[in-house]
Design a protein around this motif. Structure first.
Motif, PDB file in Angstrom:
ATOM      1  N   PRO A 331       0.961  -1.332   0.025  1.00  0.00           N
ATOM      2  CA  PRO A 331      -0.060   0.053   0.039  1.00  0.00           C
ATOM      3  C   PRO A 331       0.810   1.341  -0.057  1.00  0.00           C
ATOM      4  O   PRO A 331       2.087   1.259   0.605  1.00  0.00           O
ATOM      5  CB  PRO A 331      -0.795  -0.205   1.252  1.00  0.00           C
ATOM      6  CG  PRO A 331      -0.650  -1.495   1.667  1.00  0.00           C
ATOM      7  CD  PRO A 331       0.672  -2.041   1.119  1.00  0.00           C
ATOM      8  N   LYS A 332       0.328   2.297  -0.645  1.00  0.00           N
ATOM      9  CA  LYS A 332       0.656   3.707  -0.473  1.00  0.00           C
ATOM     10  C   LYS A 332       2.133   3.789  -1.052  1.00  0.00           C
ATOM     11  O   LYS A 332       2.631   4.891  -0.636  1.00  0.00           O
ATOM     12  CB  LYS A 332       0.758   4.090   0.882  1.00  0.00           C
ATOM     13  CG  LYS A 332      -0.769   4.301   1.539  1.00  0.00           C
ATOM     14  CD  LYS A 332      -0.755   4.697   2.787  1.00  0.00           C
ATOM     15  CE  LYS A 332      -2.054   4.450   3.552  1.00  0.00           C
ATOM     16  NZ  LYS A 332      -1.916   4.027   4.862  1.00  0.00           N
ATOM     17  N   SER A 432       9.056   3.391   5.123  1.00  0.00           N
ATOM     18  CA  SER A 432       8.447   4.602   5.494  1.00  0.00           C
ATOM     19  C   SER A 432       7.275   5.332   4.671  1.00  0.00           C
ATOM     20  O   SER A 432       6.543   6.147   5.293  1.00  0.00           O
ATOM     21  CB  SER A 432       9.718   5.499   5.136  1.00  0.00           C
ATOM     22  OG  SER A 432       9.913   5.667   3.992  1.00  0.00           O
ATOM     23  N   ARG A 433       7.176   4.680   3.527  1.00  0.00           N
ATOM     24  CA  ARG A 433       5.992   5.046   2.595  1.00  0.00           C
ATOM     25  C   ARG A 433       4.625   4.513   3.106  1.00  0.00           C
ATOM     26  O   ARG A 433       3.540   4.915   3.228  1.00  0.00           O
ATOM     27  CB  ARG A 433       6.184   4.640   1.216  1.00  0.00           C
ATOM     28  CG  ARG A 433       7.477   5.412   0.652  1.00  0.00           C
ATOM     29  CD  ARG A 433       7.464   5.604  -0.905  1.00  0.00           C
ATOM     30  NE  ARG A 433       8.441   5.649  -1.648  1.00  0.00           N
ATOM     31  CZ  ARG A 433       8.816   5.529  -2.596  1.00  0.00           C
ATOM     32  NH1 ARG A 433       7.959   4.991  -3.537  1.00  0.00           N
ATOM     33  NH2 ARG A 433      10.242   5.903  -3.175  1.00  0.00           N
ATOM     34  N   HIS A 434       4.598   3.007   3.400  1.00  0.00           N
ATOM     35  CA  HIS A 434       3.541   2.357   3.857  1.00  0.00           C
ATOM     36  C   HIS A 434       2.832   2.497   5.236  1.00  0.00           C
ATOM     37  O   HIS A 434       1.976   2.465   5.633  1.00  0.00           O
ATOM     38  CB  HIS A 434       3.335   0.893   3.388  1.00  0.00           C
ATOM     39  CG  HIS A 434       4.558  -0.005   3.900  1.00  0.00           C
ATOM     40  ND1 HIS A 434       4.356  -0.459   5.116  1.00  0.00           N
ATOM     41  CD2 HIS A 434       5.664  -0.606   3.345  1.00  0.00           C
ATOM     42  CE1 HIS A 434       5.588  -1.146   5.444  1.00  0.00           C
ATOM     43  NE2 HIS A 434       6.231  -1.172   4.195  1.00  0.00           N
ATOM     44  N   GLY A 435       4.212   2.575   6.023  1.00  0.00           N
ATOM     45  CA  GLY A 435       4.134   2.859   7.668  1.00  0.00           C
ATOM     46  C   GLY A 435       3.361   1.725   8.485  1.00  0.00           C
ATOM     47  O   GLY A 435       3.242   1.805   9.657  1.00  0.00           O
ATOM     48  N   ALA A 436       3.399   0.465   7.807  1.00  0.00           N
ATOM     49  CA  ALA A 436       2.589  -0.737   8.548  1.00  0.00           C
ATOM     50  C   ALA A 436       3.688  -0.994   9.469  1.00  0.00           C
ATOM     51  O   ALA A 436       3.123  -1.752  10.664  1.00  0.00           O
ATOM     52  CB  ALA A 436       2.287  -1.684   7.730  1.00  0.00           C
ATOM     53  N   PHE A 437       5.051  -1.082   9.334  1.00  0.00           N
ATOM     54  CA  PHE A 437       5.911  -1.287  10.250  1.00  0.00           C
ATOM     55  C   PHE A 437       5.863  -0.414  11.467  1.00  0.00           C
ATOM     56  O   PHE A 437       6.345  -0.655  12.578  1.00  0.00           O
ATOM     57  CB  PHE A 437       7.378  -1.725  10.006  1.00  0.00           C
ATOM     58  CG  PHE A 437       7.316  -2.917   8.878  1.00  0.00           C
ATOM     59  CD1 PHE A 437       6.173  -3.619   8.454  1.00  0.00           C
ATOM     60  CD2 PHE A 437       8.255  -3.076   7.903  1.00  0.00           C
ATOM     61  CE1 PHE A 437       6.306  -4.861   7.592  1.00  0.00           C
ATOM     62  CE2 PHE A 437       8.392  -4.200   6.927  1.00  0.00           C
ATOM     63  CZ  PHE A 437       7.436  -4.982   6.850  1.00  0.00           C
ATOM     64  N   ALA A 438       5.645   0.682  11.284  1.00  0.00           N
ATOM     65  CA  ALA A 438       6.214   1.799  12.099  1.00  0.00           C
ATOM     66  C   ALA A 438       5.093   1.653  13.208  1.00  0.00           C
ATOM     67  O   ALA A 438       5.214   2.210  14.340  1.00  0.00           O
ATOM     68  CB  ALA A 438       5.941   3.303  11.423  1.00  0.00           C
TER      69      ALA A 438
END
Ligand code: ASP
Length: 624
Positions: A331-332, A432-438
């Motif tokens: 995503p994203k 850093s773009r999909h943010g799922a791990f953040a």
């Protein structure tokens, strides 16, 4: 210049005092974290495991202490006696639990000095890990490391309490034993008393815990050290710790419920609420949906988009229509430039005839209808990156004759795993773009965690049981079937009659627990009948004589009234690593080894004296 301690006693730790303690006379002991010299006033930050307290050496109040204070340096060990006093409003430090007070010292003892440390424990981690490992005692003084080990302790304690409450007994099993096959090399210990003979360090307590079931212990656990001589990676160490357990008369679900209970207790001790029950998926489904047997559920799974294409489309795309056509969606991430796509090429493993279609614009131009359908089937939204992995019709990859009735074929597995690996690699690259791990990092770093109210961890930590693994894996090198888990794993009863005729189709009662793309643990329902155990050894190409030589004691034990039993082991180091948000196991193991299996602090391994070798009846032959 060093002082004797005499009979002075510490009254408080360096993290303990608060505004309410103002006026009390206290004695603190610890290390100098930082020192600031303001002429007639010297400020020292005194540190121990619990925190830091500011000490003031006032020349008027304690000329002698002040004089010593001019000499002390970071990492000196001090004892300070003095009065707790509130700091002036404008110098209160709200970031420190002790930030409202300081100690006006009237006595200072320098208990020990220190060389200038190779790096300062007052700072964040330094980049040079070799230096950190060589001076591990200094590295372990850092707040982050002390927090990691406090966390690890809390997790282990919660797990012990939980298992004990579930009726488990912790029983120790030997380190000096004989080989337990877990797929790695053994570490061997030569016997002095028996020339030419060796003990093996346990790769796991596997056979002992099964024997404890035969002995009627019913529910065993152990926080057990295991030893495996294998190539190391960030998430492997030659000696590591497992939460190891075994249960008599279980169904698979019995084991799952036990683990879900102790794991969520461990997470809760680390300030995170882990919802139960965990998801379950079969091994075949995991491969289809994620291309891997340890799925990371924080990102969407793979999509089967074969029906988006006509046979003519696939022919024109040089795609094998008989193999899966799989979409990877991140995503994203947005459309990738040609340069980015080229840079991503090495992330894709095309060795076995898997083909990557990653130029979406071109695909849309040539096959607009198929591309539209593919995006729809993959639930792709505006801005989602989509790439396709399929079979290359121009490559004839040699698959071994291991097609299992009703299961995935080897070539199908290649496609799914090429897609699954790419999914993981792209997800890492564009994190850093999909943010799922953040999300996970945010939960790990959230300050509420330490305050006692557990933080909801349902989106950040995604456990999943993977069940029904294949019983055997075909090893291309030795051209033999090897156990997918270990040879004591029970096959499904209804698959037993295909052990020899169609080994690839036999499912094992073997399960893994995966979380966020890591394998947390493995276990199985075991074979409890000697005749079945013998059949499995035979199916693995082991002669009866060889089986007897290696596992005779165990085959014998199985004949003495063995109850049905099963168990599991979860990596404690990995759990601690995840919960500490640490990048490697070395951050949660006090004295770990390097990737070359060296302990840089004690400098092990080392040669030993000729005398020791002689006593052990060993002669070494060194390579040039
Ligand atoms: N002995 C297994 C292992 O260490 C775990 C188990 O089957 O209980 O991986």
């Amino acid at each position: 210049m060093l002082d004797f301690l005499g009979n002075l006693q510490r009254t408080h730790t360096c993290g303990q005092l608060r505004a309410a303690d103002a006026g009390a006379t206290v004695t603190l002991m610890g290390w100098v974290n930082r020192r600031r010299d303001h002429g007639s006033l010297i400020f020292l930050d005194l540190r121990d495991r619990t925190g830091i307290t500011q000490i003031v050496l006032d020349k008027d109040l304690t000329p002698e202490g002040h004089a010593k204070g001019e000499m002390v340096r970071p990492e000196f060990v001090l004892a300070v006696t003095g009065k707790v006093r509130r700091r002036d409003k404008d110098v209160i430090n709200p970031n420190m639990p002790t930030g409202e007070i300081e100690i006006a010292a009237d006595r200072l003892l320098v208990l020990n000095d220190s060389k200038v440390p190779p790096f300062s424990p007052a700072e964040e981690a330094i980049g040079n890990e070799e230096l950190r490992l060589k001076y591990r005692y200094i590295d372990l003084r850092r707040v982050q490391m002390q927090q990691n080990f406090e966390l690890r302790h809390k997790i282990a304690l919660a797990v012990r309490e939980n298992l004990s409450a579930q009726g488990f007994l912790e029983i120790e099993t030997p380190f000096m034993t004989r080989s337990t096959p877990e797929g790695a090399r053994d570490y061997l210990v030569p016997s002095r008393l028996h020339p030419g003979q060796f003990y093996a360090l346990p790769q796991s307590p596997q056979l002992f815990k099964q024997i404890l079931m035969i002995s009627g212990f019913d529910r065993y656990f152990q926080i057990a050290r295991c030893f495996r001589d294998e190539d190391l990676r960030a998430d492997r160490q030659p000696e590591f710790t497992q939460i190891d357990l075994e249960v008599s008369f279980p169904q698979q679900e019995t084991i799952f419920a036990i683990v879900e209970s102790f794991l969520s207790a461990g997470f809760r001790a680390a300030g995170i609420d882990l919802p139960t029950p965990f998801l379950r998926i079969t091994y075949d489904e995991a491969l289809r949906q994620y291309g891997i047997d340890k799925p990371d559920l924080r990102l969407p799974g793979l999509s089967d988009i074969r029906v988006a294409f006509t046979d003519e489309d696939l022919k024109a795309l040089l795609v094998d229509p008989a193999l899966p056509v799989v979409a990877v969606r991140i995503p994203k991430v947005g459309e990738l430039s040609r340069k980015e796509r080229e840079d991503n090429r090495p992330l894709f493993d095309a060795k076995k005839g898997a083909k990557l279609i990653d130029d979406w614009k071109r695909l849309e131009k040539g096959f607009p209808e198929a591309a539209r359908k593919a995006r729809e089937l993959a639930h792709a939204e505006e801005g989602d990156l989509l790439v396709i992995v399929a079979g290359d019709s121009t490559v004839h990859a040699e698959a071994s004759d291991t097609k299992a009735a009703g299961r995935l074929s080897e070539r199908e597995i290649w496609i799914y795993s090429a897609a699954g690996n790419l999914r993981v690699e792209l997800a890492k690259r564009y994190a850093s773009r999909h943010g799922a791990f953040a999300v996970t990092e945010q939960v790990v770093a959230s300050p509420e965690r330490r305050s006692g109210t557990p933080v909801a961890g349902g989106l950040a930590f995604r456990p999943i049981w993977v069940t029904d693994f294949p019983m055997f894996e075909f090893d291309q090198e030795s051209k033999r079937w090897l156990p997918a888990h270990h040879p004591f794993t029970s096959p499904h009863e209804e698959d037993m009659d295909r052990l020899v005729s169609d080994p690839a189709s036999v499912r094992a009662r073997y399960y893994d627990l995966a979380m966020n793309g890591l394998e947390l643990g493995s276990g199985s329902i075991r074979i409890h009948r000697q005749d079945v155990q013998q059949q499995i050894f035979r199916a693995l190409g082991m002669s009866d004589d060889e089986a007897k030589a290696r596992f005779g004691f165990f085959l014998e034990a199985l004949t003495h009234g063995t109850p049905p039993h099963g168990g599991i082991a979860l990596g404690l180091d990995r759990i601690a690593m995840i919960l500490a948000g640490a990048p490697s196991l070395r951050e949660v193991i006090a004295f770990p080894k390097t990737a070359k299996a060296i302990d840089l602090m004690v400098d092990a391994p080392t040669p030993v004296s000729p005398q020791q070798l002689k006593e052990l009846h060993i002669r070494t032959v060194l390579k040039e």
